[in-house]
Scaffold this active site. Structure first.
Site, PDB file in Angstrom:
ATOM      1  N   CYS A 125       0.780  -1.185   0.070  1.00  0.00           N
ATOM      2  CA  CYS A 125       0.010   0.151   0.110  1.00  0.00           C
ATOM      3  C   CYS A 125       0.857   1.212  -0.113  1.00  0.00           C
ATOM      4  CB  CYS A 125      -1.158  -0.183   1.162  1.00  0.00           C
ATOM      5  SG  CYS A 125      -0.344  -0.195   2.729  1.00  0.00           S
ATOM      6  N   LYS A 198      -6.714  -9.168  10.729  1.00  0.00           N
ATOM      7  CA  LYS A 198      -6.558  -7.792  10.596  1.00  0.00           C
ATOM      8  C   LYS A 198      -7.963  -7.220  10.337  1.00  0.00           C
ATOM      9  CE  LYS A 198      -3.986  -4.234   8.365  1.00  0.00           C
ATOM     10  NZ  LYS A 198      -3.032  -4.029   7.351  1.00  0.00           N
ATOM     11  N   GLU A 236      -9.300 -17.577   9.960  1.00  0.00           N
ATOM     12  CA  GLU A 236      -7.747 -16.962   9.252  1.00  0.00           C
ATOM     13  C   GLU A 236      -6.852 -17.518  10.115  1.00  0.00           C
ATOM     14  OE1 GLU A 236      -7.270 -14.822   7.100  1.00  0.00           O
ATOM     15  OE2 GLU A 236      -9.067 -13.977   6.378  1.00  0.00           O
ATOM     16  N   LYS A 251      -5.070  -7.513  15.049  1.00  0.00           N
ATOM     17  CA  LYS A 251      -4.770  -6.125  14.889  1.00  0.00           C
ATOM     18  C   LYS A 251      -6.246  -5.411  14.588  1.00  0.00           C
ATOM     19  CE  LYS A 251      -2.840  -2.821  11.703  1.00  0.00           C
ATOM     20  NZ  LYS A 251      -2.223  -2.918  10.414  1.00  0.00           N
ATOM     21  N   SER A 277      -1.811   2.636  15.554  1.00  0.00           N
ATOM     22  CA  SER A 277      -1.744   4.233  15.677  1.00  0.00           C
ATOM     23  C   SER A 277      -2.826   4.982  16.515  1.00  0.00           C
ATOM     24  CB  SER A 277      -1.526   4.702  14.228  1.00  0.00           C
ATOM     25  OG  SER A 277      -2.538   4.234  13.314  1.00  0.00           O
TER      26      SER A 277
HETATM   27  C1  PBG Z   1      -1.257  -1.459   5.920  1.00  0.00           C
HETATM   28  C2  PBG Z   1      -0.864  -1.341   7.458  1.00  0.00           C
HETATM   29  C3  PBG Z   1      -1.534  -0.569   8.073  1.00  0.00           C
HETATM   30  C4  PBG Z   1      -1.013  -0.573   9.443  1.00  0.00           C
HETATM   31  C5  PBG Z   1      -0.082  -1.568   9.216  1.00  0.00           C
HETATM   32  N1  PBG Z   1      -0.031  -1.906   7.797  1.00  0.00           N
HETATM   33  C6  PBG Z   1      -2.771   0.328   7.789  1.00  0.00           C
HETATM   34  C7  PBG Z   1      -3.907  -0.142   6.831  1.00  0.00           C
HETATM   35  O1  PBG Z   1      -4.128  -1.312   6.791  1.00  0.00           O
HETATM   36  O2  PBG Z   1      -4.473   0.844   6.240  1.00  0.00           O
HETATM   37  C8  PBG Z   1      -1.992  -0.052  10.499  1.00  0.00           C
HETATM   38  C9  PBG Z   1      -0.820   0.193  11.598  1.00  0.00           C
HETATM   39  C10 PBG Z   1      -1.379   1.335  12.462  1.00  0.00           C
HETATM   40  O3  PBG Z   1      -2.444   1.876  12.467  1.00  0.00           O
HETATM   41  O4  PBG Z   1      -0.506   1.704  13.536  1.00  0.00           O
HETATM   42  N2  PBG Z   1      -0.864  -2.662   5.130  1.00  0.00           N
HETATM   43 ZN    ZN Z   2      -1.100  -2.481   2.978  1.00  0.00          ZN
END
Ligand code: PBG
Ligand code: ZN
Length: 330
Positions: A125, A198, A236, A251, A277
């Site tokens: 991404c 996730k 999963e 997550k 985050s």
């Molecule tokens: C993208 C990715 C994300 C995070 C880790 N890897 C964001 C998303 O899936 O949009 C989130 C990490 C965080 O919010 O601290 N593959």
């Molecule tokens: Zn990604």
């Protein structure tokens, strides 16, 4: 008052002194439970603050090494590397270029801190123009076209010296495909930490500001999980273990502790939880207002993530905790 039979178990007895409380505490946070995320960018002498994440910045490799030195000196033993690219395209080539930013960071870190447990986030991404985690074809995220690209990315990180590669894209079968690619190229000891479970989450908002990875169209609902689903998490996680994941991750963390606990009971592999985050930003923002006690809230939150069943916790607070020289609640 004479003790009646129901009065024999005074629960408060074991809480009566700090020493006793310490001796009977079931769960303890330890520095070895904590992994600090690091955002790495191209260039030199760069430190770009991330507005929504006070205390966290995007760093060029030279600055990253300095920050890491402080982290290691304060007892930090592991981290997760996220690479950001200035050269985005639609193929994801930048994500697996051997000259890319992540392999460069991994090599530099391993040279300076050979014992440091280095986890590399494997995704597309931050390197694709549209910001999705997979290759887009005909307006859709094409699962099977993404797999070989992810395998290349993981391989480039393994070649640079990553201890664990951590695919965060949520494509089906990527764990198996990555494991095969690593083994075929002789990286038998490079581990796989899978972002197995996730969820689609508003808690990733600040990360997307940091990584410039907000999808340009649509959302991530066709590949990340629906927050209403728990059984699907088992499906999963079991599949990832069967495909060769050494560690599986849940997550975000705090709103999903039932999932952490469920996986802990179902699986034998170590479980990781990502305190993401937005979870970090909420505590920081409230603390900046003086509304909550930051240290106490951070330690309580992370202790409870561990109590729910997480062995490893990825958290932006790791560097603060070690700086405070605190791991336990007193
Ligand atoms: C993208 C990715 C994300 C995070 C880790 N890897 C964001 C998303 O899936 O949009 C989130 C990490 C965080 O919010 O601290 N593959
Ligand atoms: Zn990604």
């Amino acid at each position: 008052m004479t003790a009646k039979s129901f009065m024999l178990n005074r629960h408060r007895r074991l809480r009566s002194s700090k020493t006793l409380r310490d001796f009977v505490r079931e769960t303890r946070l330890h520095p070895d439970n904590l992994l600090q995320p690091f955002f790495v960018i191209e260039g030199h002498n760069k430190r770009q603050a991330i507005h929504a994440m006070p205390g966290i910045a995007r760093l060029s490799v030279d600055v990253l090494l300095k920050d890491m030195e402080m982290f290691v000196r304060s007892g930090g033993r592991g981290g997760v590397i996220f690479g950001m690219s200035n050269h985005k395209d639609n193929s994801g080539q930048q994500a697996y270029s051997a000259k890319g930013i992540v392999p460069a960071a991994i090599k530099a870190i391993k040279k300076n801190f050979p014992e440091f447990l280095l986890v590399s986030d494997v995704c597309l991404c931050a390197h694709l123009k549209h910001g999705h985690c997979g290759i887009v074809r005909g307006g859709k995220i094409d699962n099977d076209a993404t797999l070989p690209v992810l395998a290349e990315v993981a391989l480039s990180h393994a070649q640079a010296g990553a201890d664990l590669v951590a695919p965060s894209d949520m494509m089906d079968f990527r764990v198996g495909v990555i494991r095969q690619a690593l083994d075929k190229n002789g990286f038998l000891e490079t581990g796989l930490l899978s972002y197995a479970v996730k969820y689609v989450s508003s808690f990733y908002g600040p990360f997307r500001e940091a990584a410039h990875s907000t999808p340009a169209f649509g959302d991530r609902k066709t590949y990340q999980m629906d927050p209403g689903n728990a059984r699907e998490a088992l499906k999963e996680a079991r599949a990832d273990v069967a495909e060769g994941a050494d560690i599986v991750m849940v997550k975000p963390a705090t709103a999903y502790l039932d999932i952490v606990s469920m996986l802990r009971q179902d699986l034998t592999v170590p479980i990781a939880a990502f305190h993401v985050s937005g979870e970090y930003s909420m505590i920081k923002a409230a603390a900046q207002q003086g509304w909550v006690d930051e240290k106490a809230m951070v330690l309580e939150t992370l202790l409870c993530i561990k109590r729910a069943g997480a062995d490893l916790i990825i958290t932006y607070h790791a560097q603060d905790i070690l700086k405070w020289k605190l791991c336990g609640l007193s």
